[in-house]
Design a protein around this motif. Structure first.
Motif, mmCIF file in Angstrom:
data_model
loop_
_atom_site.group_PDB
_atom_site.id
_atom_site.type_symbol
_atom_site.label_atom_id
_atom_site.label_comp_id
_atom_site.label_asym_id
_atom_site.label_seq_id
_atom_site.Cartn_x
_atom_site.Cartn_y
_atom_site.Cartn_z
ATOM 1 N N GLU A 127 -11.864 -5.856 1.906
ATOM 2 C CA GLU A 127 -11.802 -4.523 1.319
ATOM 3 C C GLU A 127 -11.540 -3.509 2.416
ATOM 4 O OE1 GLU A 127 -15.302 -3.761 -0.972
ATOM 5 O OE2 GLU A 127 -15.049 -5.528 -2.266
ATOM 6 N N GLN A 128 -10.438 -2.761 2.264
ATOM 7 C CA GLN A 128 -10.080 -1.724 3.210
ATOM 8 C C GLN A 128 -10.270 -0.364 2.548
ATOM 9 O OE1 GLN A 128 -6.061 -2.581 4.478
ATOM 10 N NE2 GLN A 128 -6.598 -4.621 5.245
ATOM 11 N N ASP A 129 -9.982 0.692 3.272
ATOM 12 C CA ASP A 129 -10.091 2.029 2.696
ATOM 13 C C ASP A 129 -9.048 2.190 1.592
ATOM 14 O OD1 ASP A 129 -12.114 2.673 4.430
ATOM 15 O OD2 ASP A 129 -10.806 3.641 5.898
ATOM 16 N N GLN A 155 0.837 -1.207 0.000
ATOM 17 C CA GLN A 155 0.000 0.000 0.000
ATOM 18 C C GLN A 155 0.869 1.253 0.000
ATOM 19 O OE1 GLN A 155 -2.856 0.126 3.224
ATOM 20 N NE2 GLN A 155 -4.226 1.441 2.058
ATOM 21 N N LYS A 156 1.923 1.267 0.798
ATOM 22 C CA LYS A 156 2.810 2.432 0.860
ATOM 23 C C LYS A 156 3.589 2.614 -0.440
ATOM 24 C CE LYS A 156 3.394 2.650 5.864
ATOM 25 N NZ LYS A 156 4.308 2.443 7.015
ATOM 26 N N ALA A 157 3.756 1.518 -1.208
ATOM 27 C CA ALA A 157 4.481 1.585 -2.472
ATOM 28 C C ALA A 157 3.589 2.016 -3.635
ATOM 29 C CB ALA A 157 5.114 0.236 -2.779
ATOM 30 N N SER A 169 -13.671 -2.207 -5.789
ATOM 31 C CA SER A 169 -14.428 -3.286 -5.171
ATOM 32 C C SER A 169 -13.929 -4.626 -5.700
ATOM 33 C CB SER A 169 -15.925 -3.141 -5.456
ATOM 34 O OG SER A 169 -16.214 -3.415 -6.817
ATOM 35 N N THR A 170 -14.005 -5.638 -4.886
ATOM 36 C CA THR A 170 -13.593 -6.973 -5.331
ATOM 37 C C THR A 170 -14.355 -7.383 -6.583
ATOM 38 O OG1 THR A 170 -13.053 -7.634 -3.068
ATOM 39 C CG2 THR A 170 -13.459 -9.406 -4.662
ATOM 40 N N PHE A 219 -4.198 -2.932 -4.918
ATOM 41 C CA PHE A 219 -4.733 -4.239 -4.519
ATOM 42 C C PHE A 219 -3.644 -5.294 -4.645
ATOM 43 C CE2 PHE A 219 -5.475 -3.912 -9.057
ATOM 44 C CZ PHE A 219 -5.219 -5.170 -9.559
ATOM 45 N N ILE A 220 -3.783 -6.345 -3.847
ATOM 46 C CA ILE A 220 -2.914 -7.511 -3.956
ATOM 47 C C ILE A 220 -3.748 -8.756 -3.676
ATOM 48 C CG2 ILE A 220 -0.811 -6.285 -3.248
ATOM 49 C CD1 ILE A 220 -1.025 -7.719 -0.545
#
Length: 289
Positions: free
Chosen positions: A56-58, A36-38, A194-195, A42-43
């Motif tokens: 699902e996060q922010d 996320q910092k890079a 969204s997924t 999504f992963i």
């Protein structure tokens, strides 16, 4: 016809990731934070023979995943199948055949991807004879940095020339979180993170694979293919024809950001490969003519 929707967003994702749940060095939480910092959006967590549930996060999405494998040292073949967006853990026989791995993923409504075929010593017939998987990894970072066998472009082209045309993925397959990190990813054209939208647009092929260069748009008009990119030194239009003098377009000392290819009578498909000044590549999906 434009292949990408200009009203959609571009999202960066890695679909082959290991953590200390299996043989990776970092925890899932630390892995997610690192990507996320890079700048990833999504992963998929794909630990060996272990199912990881998605969430699902922010502004960040984790797809469920696993990597199922058979390492056959008698025939010197490794069948590694990445499973994405499964409903639950795959049910696999105690002594599985390679097709059982794919079937287990598909039965859980997942997407099956053939991992690092060059590293795995797979033959073209191995890929052709397997059924119901959606994609093949053209680039696998850890297979390159730790084994010098991470690039599978010629493998993919050969099986495609035999009508085994699959989606193209670039991944990290990170374990060590050092030289196997941020080396390959996909850029997804999707309305949201969204997924449901991610998986839908992966299934539809609305993405390209990359190590750095951008593919901004691909337009098809009659027998011509026009690509727009970030500045690159070379754009190649790979097809199932043996030779075409117009296939490779270079900047001749200057960078280019677009190219046009006129499809030949013997071309059944075209995929586009971009090379930048740092030696990094980007790969389109196959365009079937």
């Amino acid at each position: 016809m434009q292949l990408f929707n200009d009203n959609y967003n571009w999202y960066k994702g890695n679909l082959h990731t290991h953590t200390n749940i299996s043989d990776g060095l970092l925890s899932p939480e630390a892995t997610i934070d690192l990507y996320q910092k890079a700048g990833y959006d999504f992963i998929a967590i794909t630990d060996h023979n272990i199912f990881y549930e998605g969430s699902e996060q922010d502004n960040f999405t984790i797809l469920s995943g696993t990597e199922l494998h058979i390492n056959d040292y008698d025939t010197r073949k490794a069948f590694h199948i990445v499973g994405i967006d499964m409903d639950a853990e795959a049910e696999i026989p105690s002594t599985p055949k390679p097709q059982d791995l794919i079937d287990g993923i598909v039965k859980q409504n997942g997407l099956a991807i053939l991992a690092h075929p060059a590293w795995s010593f797979l033959t073209h017939d191995d890929a052709i004879n397997l059924k119901d998987y959606m994609g093949i990894e053209i680039w696998n970072t850890v297979s390159e940095t730790r084994s010098n066998r991470g690039y599978s472009a010629s493998f993919i082209d050969t099986v495609a020339s035999k009508n085994c045309i699959k989606a193209i993925f670039a991944v990290d397959d990170t374990h060590f979180f050092s030289d196997d990190l941020f080396g390959g990813y996909i850029m997804l054209n999707s309305p949201s993170l969204s997924t449901e939208d991610i998986v839908k647009n992966i299934k539809q092929g609305n993405f390209y694979a990359s190590q750095g260069p951008e593919i901004r748009q691909i337009t098809i008009e009659k027998n011509k293919i026009h690509i727009e990119t970030s500045p690159v030194s070379q754009i190649s239009f790979m097809s199932d024809n043996f030779y075409d003098a117009k296939r490779v377009i270079r900047g001749e000392g200057e960078l280019i950001d677009s190219a046009i290819y006129t499809c030949g009578e013997k071309d059944n498909w075209v995929r586009i490969e971009c090379l930048d000044s740092e030696g990094r590549r980007a790969w389109s999906q196959f365009i079937v003519l």
